[in-house]
Design an enzyme around this catalytic site. Structure first.
Site, short mmCIF file in Angstrom:
data_model
loop_
_atom_site.label_atom_id
_atom_site.label_comp_id
_atom_site.label_asym_id
_atom_site.label_seq_id
_atom_site.Cartn_x
_atom_site.Cartn_y
_atom_site.Cartn_z
N LYS A 45 0.85 -1.20 0.00
CA LYS A 45 0.00 0.00 0.00
C LYS A 45 0.89 1.26 0.00
O LYS A 45 1.85 1.35 0.78
CB LYS A 45 -0.90 -0.04 1.24
CG LYS A 45 -1.74 1.21 1.47
CD LYS A 45 -2.96 1.25 0.60
CE LYS A 45 -3.72 2.56 0.82
NZ LYS A 45 -4.74 2.81 -0.19
N CYS A 135 -3.19 7.94 -8.24
CA CYS A 135 -4.32 8.14 -7.32
C CYS A 135 -5.12 9.36 -7.78
O CYS A 135 -4.58 10.47 -7.86
CB CYS A 135 -3.76 8.35 -5.92
SG CYS A 135 -5.02 8.35 -4.66
N LYS A 173 3.72 3.48 -12.11
CA LYS A 173 2.30 3.14 -12.24
C LYS A 173 1.54 4.32 -12.83
O LYS A 173 1.54 5.42 -12.28
CB LYS A 173 1.73 2.75 -10.87
CG LYS A 173 0.27 2.29 -10.95
CD LYS A 173 -0.17 1.70 -9.63
CE LYS A 173 -1.61 1.23 -9.68
NZ LYS A 173 -2.02 0.65 -8.40
N ASN A 200 -4.10 2.49 -12.85
CA ASN A 200 -4.66 2.87 -11.57
C ASN A 200 -6.16 3.12 -11.80
O ASN A 200 -6.69 2.79 -12.86
CB ASN A 200 -3.95 4.12 -11.03
CG ASN A 200 -3.95 4.13 -9.51
OD1 ASN A 200 -5.02 3.98 -8.89
ND2 ASN A 200 -2.80 4.29 -8.89
C1 LIG Z 1 -9.75 0.95 -1.97
C2 LIG Z 1 -8.63 1.07 -2.92
C3 LIG Z 1 -7.45 1.70 -2.54
C4 LIG Z 1 -6.40 1.82 -3.44
N1 LIG Z 1 -5.24 2.38 -3.02
C5 LIG Z 1 -4.18 2.46 -3.86
C6 LIG Z 1 -2.94 2.95 -3.42
O1 LIG Z 1 -2.75 3.30 -2.26
N2 LIG Z 1 -1.93 3.01 -4.32
C7 LIG Z 1 -2.07 2.63 -5.62
O2 LIG Z 1 -1.11 2.69 -6.40
N3 LIG Z 1 -3.25 2.14 -6.05
C8 LIG Z 1 -4.30 2.04 -5.21
N4 LIG Z 1 -5.47 1.49 -5.65
C9 LIG Z 1 -5.60 1.05 -7.05
C10 LIG Z 1 -5.27 -0.43 -7.24
O3 LIG Z 1 -3.95 -0.72 -6.88
C11 LIG Z 1 -5.50 -0.87 -8.70
O4 LIG Z 1 -4.66 -0.11 -9.54
C12 LIG Z 1 -6.93 -0.67 -9.15
O5 LIG Z 1 -7.82 -0.99 -8.11
C13 LIG Z 1 -7.26 -1.53 -10.38
O6 LIG Z 1 -7.18 -2.90 -10.12
P1 LIG Z 1 -8.49 -3.81 -9.81
O7 LIG Z 1 -9.45 -3.58 -10.93
O8 LIG Z 1 -7.95 -5.21 -9.71
O9 LIG Z 1 -9.05 -3.33 -8.52
C14 LIG Z 1 -6.53 1.34 -4.75
C15 LIG Z 1 -7.72 0.70 -5.14
C16 LIG Z 1 -8.75 0.55 -4.24
C17 LIG Z 1 -10.00 -0.17 -4.65
#
Ligand SMILES: Cc1cc2nc3c(=O)[nH]c(=O)nc-3n(C[C@H](O)[C@H](O)[C@H](O)COP(=O)(O)O)c2cc1C
Ligand code: SF4
Ligand code: SF4
Length: 431
Positions: A45, A135, A173, A200
Site C-alpha cells: 500500500k 491516485c 504506475k 490505476n
Molecule cells: C480501496 C482502494 C485503494 C487503493 N489504493 C491504492 C494505493 O494506495 N496506491 C495505488 O497505487 N493504487 C491504489 N489502488 C488502485 C489499485 O492498486 C489498482 O490499480 C486498481 O484498483 C485496479 O485494479 P483492480 O481492478 O484489480 O481493482 C486502490 C484501489 C482501491 C480499490
C-alpha cells in the site's frame, strides 16, 4: 506442470499473480497471509507523507445480480506511520525471501523528497519500487498522484529523481485519466523507468441515492469523485496495456492491472504484453484464496497449450492489435442461426430489426411453425444478434469467402493518393 515464475525487469516471483497496492497490502499481517495463500508478489500500500482518510470510502456498482461489477473508492494512501510500515516490510521479506515485495511510493514532486523516501524504503530490503502517479482523488489536489501523473514532464522528472537514488528496479504506475496513455508511458521510460504498471483507478462517481439525493458514497452529506476499478474497467485497462505494449518507444516490461478476477483475465493481459498481473478488487471481493484457482487454471491452460513456461504467452497477441486503418475492409462475416437449438425468444430479430440492418426474417415452415433466418446478402456482420442471443452457440458468425483481395483503409487511401498524385482533391473525392 509449466514454470509459472516470472522476471519483471529483474524482479522475480514464483508466479505472475501479485496483489496491487491497495487495502489488501496494507499491513505485514495481510501480505504474509497472502503469500501463504499463494500470491507470488505484493505491491505494498502506497507510502508517503501522513494523510487522514475519510470514513465511508468504498462503493460498488451492482449490475444485474453481480455484487461488484465495478468498485469505487475515495481512499488515499497509507494512513499508518512510515516506520511501522518499514518494520513490517522488513519482517515480511525476511519470512518470504522468494516472494516479490514491491513498495509503492508517492511524495511531492520534489527531488529531495523522492531521494529521501527511496533510500528509507530500500534500506529495509525490497525487491522493487512502484511510483504511484495514479491516485485520482485527495492526493491529486495536493499536486501528487494523478495530478503529476497526467503531465509527461513531471512523470519523467520524478522517475528520474527516484532512479537517481534507487538500486532496485523502478516501476512507474500510470493513471488512466489521460487521453493517450503512451505519452506518460514514454515519459516514464525517458526518466529511466525499468517497467510500467497500469492502470490505476478511473475518475468516477459510483451513483446518486434517488431518495436522499446524496452521492454514493457520501461523507456527512458530501461526496467527491473517486477511483473506479473492478471487472467493469478491464476492457479499458487491457486496451491501455496493449497500446503501451505495441508502442516501440515504450519498450519496457509491463505489469498489467485493472479488473483482473481470474486466470483467464490474467492470460488475456499477458497475451497483450503484460509480464505479470496485479489484482485488487477481486481479492477484496472474494479474499486471498482466489489465487489458488488462478494458479490451477493457468497451469492447466499452459499444459493444454503444451507450453513449458508462462513467459511463452507474453505478448503473443500484440502483433494482432493495430489501428483501425490497418483492418481489412474486404473481410466479411455473416450470422447463421441454428434452428435446432434456437428457443424462439425473438431477441435477435428485434435487435436486428430495430437497431441494425433488418435482415433476420421470420419465416413459416411447412408445418406452420415460425423460424428465423438471416438474409446473408444484407447482413453486415455486426455481431449484435449473437451478442443478445441468450443461448450460447445458437448464432454463429461465419466468415464469407470474399472475391476481393484484402484492402485496408490505409492502403486504399495510399492508392488514391498515388492515383491523383495529390494534385486534384476533387478527383480524390470522386475515386
Ligand atoms: C480501496 C482502494 C485503494 C487503493 N489504493 C491504492 C494505493 O494506495 N496506491 C495505488 O497505487 N493504487 C491504489 N489502488 C488502485 C489499485 O492498486 C489498482 O490499480 C486498481 O484498483 C485496479 O485494479 P483492480 O481492478 O484489480 O481493482 C486502490 C484501489 C482501491 C480499490
Ligand atoms: S450480424 Fe448484425 S446485421 Fe447480421 S443478422 Fe445479426 S444483427 Fe443483423
Ligand atoms: S436470440 Fe437466439 S434463441 Fe432467441 S430467437 Fe434469436 S437465435 Fe433463437
Amino acid at each position: 506442470m509449466a514454470d509459472l515464475r516470472i522476471n519483471l525487469a529483474g524482479i522475480v516471483s514464483p508466479n505472475p499473480f501479485w496483489l496491487a497496492s491497495a487495502p489488501p497490502t496494507n499491513t505485514g499481517y495481510q501480505v504474509q497471509r497472502a503469500f501463504e495463500a499463494g500470491w507470488g508478489g505484493a505491491v505494498w500500500k502506497t507510502l508517503g507523507d501522513p494523510i487522514i482518510n475519510t470514513s465511508s470510502r468504498f462503493a460498488a456498482v451492482h449490475f444485474n445480480g453481480q455484487r461488484v461489477a465495478g468498485f469505487n473508492n475515495i481512499e488515499l494512501i497509507t494512513d499508518r506511520p512510515l516506520e511501522v510500515n518499514l518494520k513490517e516490510i522488513y519482517e515480511t521479506k525476511k519470512k518470504f525471501p522468494n516472494h516479490a515485495i514491491i513498495v509503492s511510493l508517492m511524495v511531492e514532486p520534489k527531488q529531495e523528497k523522492w531521494h529521501e523516501i527511496v533510500k528509507k524504503v530500500e534500506a529495509v530490503g525490497v525487491d522493487g519500487l512502484e511510483l504511484n502517479f495514479g491516485c485520482p482523488h485527495g492526493m491529486a489536489e495536493r499536486g501528487m498522484g494523478a495530478a503529476s501523473g497526467q503531465q509527461p514532464d513531471l512523470v519523467e522528472a520524478q522517475t528520474m529523481w527516484a532512479k537517481e537514488a534507487a538500486t532496485t528496479p523502478v516501476i512507474v504506475k500510470l493513471t488512466p485519466n489521460i487521453t493517450d496513455i503512451t505519452s506518460t508511458a514514454k515519459a516514464a521510460v525517458r526518466g529511466g523507468a525499468d517497467a510500467i504498471s497500469l492502470i490505476n483507478t478511473i475518475n468516477s462517481l459510483a451513483g446518486v441515492d434517488i431518495d436522499t439525493w446524496h452521492t454514493i458514497p457520501h461523507v456527512g452529506g458530501k461526496g467527491s469523485h473517486g477511483g473506479y476499478c473492478g471487472p467493469a474497467v478491464k476492457p479499458i485497462a487491457l486496451h491501455m496495456v496493449a497500446d503501451c505494449a505495441r508502442n516501440l518507444d515504450v519498450g519496457v516490461p509491463i505489469s498489467g492491472i485493472g479488473g483482473i478476477s481470474n486466470w483467464r483475465d490474467a492470460v488475456e493481459f499477458m497475451l497483450m504484453g503484460a509480464t505479470g498481473v496485479q489484482v485488487c478488487t477481486a481479492a477484496m471481493h472474494h479474499g486471498f484464496r482466489i489465487v489458488e484457482d488462478m494458479i490451477d487454471g493457468l497451469n492447466n491452460y499452459l499444459d493444454e497449450k503444451g507450453l513449458a513456461s508462462v513467459s511463452d504467452i507474453v505478448g503473443k497477441s500484440v502483433p494482432r492489435y493495430s489501428d483501425w486503418g490497418n483492418l481489412d475492409l474486404n473481410y466479411a462475416v455473416v450470422a447463421q442461426i441454428d434452428t435446432e437449438t434456437c428457443i424462439s425468444c425473438n431477441k435477435c430479430h428485434i435487435a436486428c430489426e430495430d437497431t441494425s440492418h433488418q435482415c433476420i426474417d421470420r419465416l413459416t415452415d411447412e408445418n406452420g411453425a415460425t423460424y428465423l433466418k438471416v438474409r446473408e446478402e444484407d447482413c453486415v456482420g455486426c455481431n449484435l444478434c449473437a451478442i443478445v442471443c441468450p443461448v450460447e452457440g445458437v448464432i454463429s458468425m461465419v466468415e464469407v469467402a470474399g472475391t476481393d483481395a484484402p484492402l485496408t483503409w490505409n492502403e486504399r487511401q495510399a492508392a488514391i493518393a498515388k492515383l491523383t498524385d495529390g494534385k486534384d482533391s476533387n478527383k480524390k473525392e470522386a475515386v
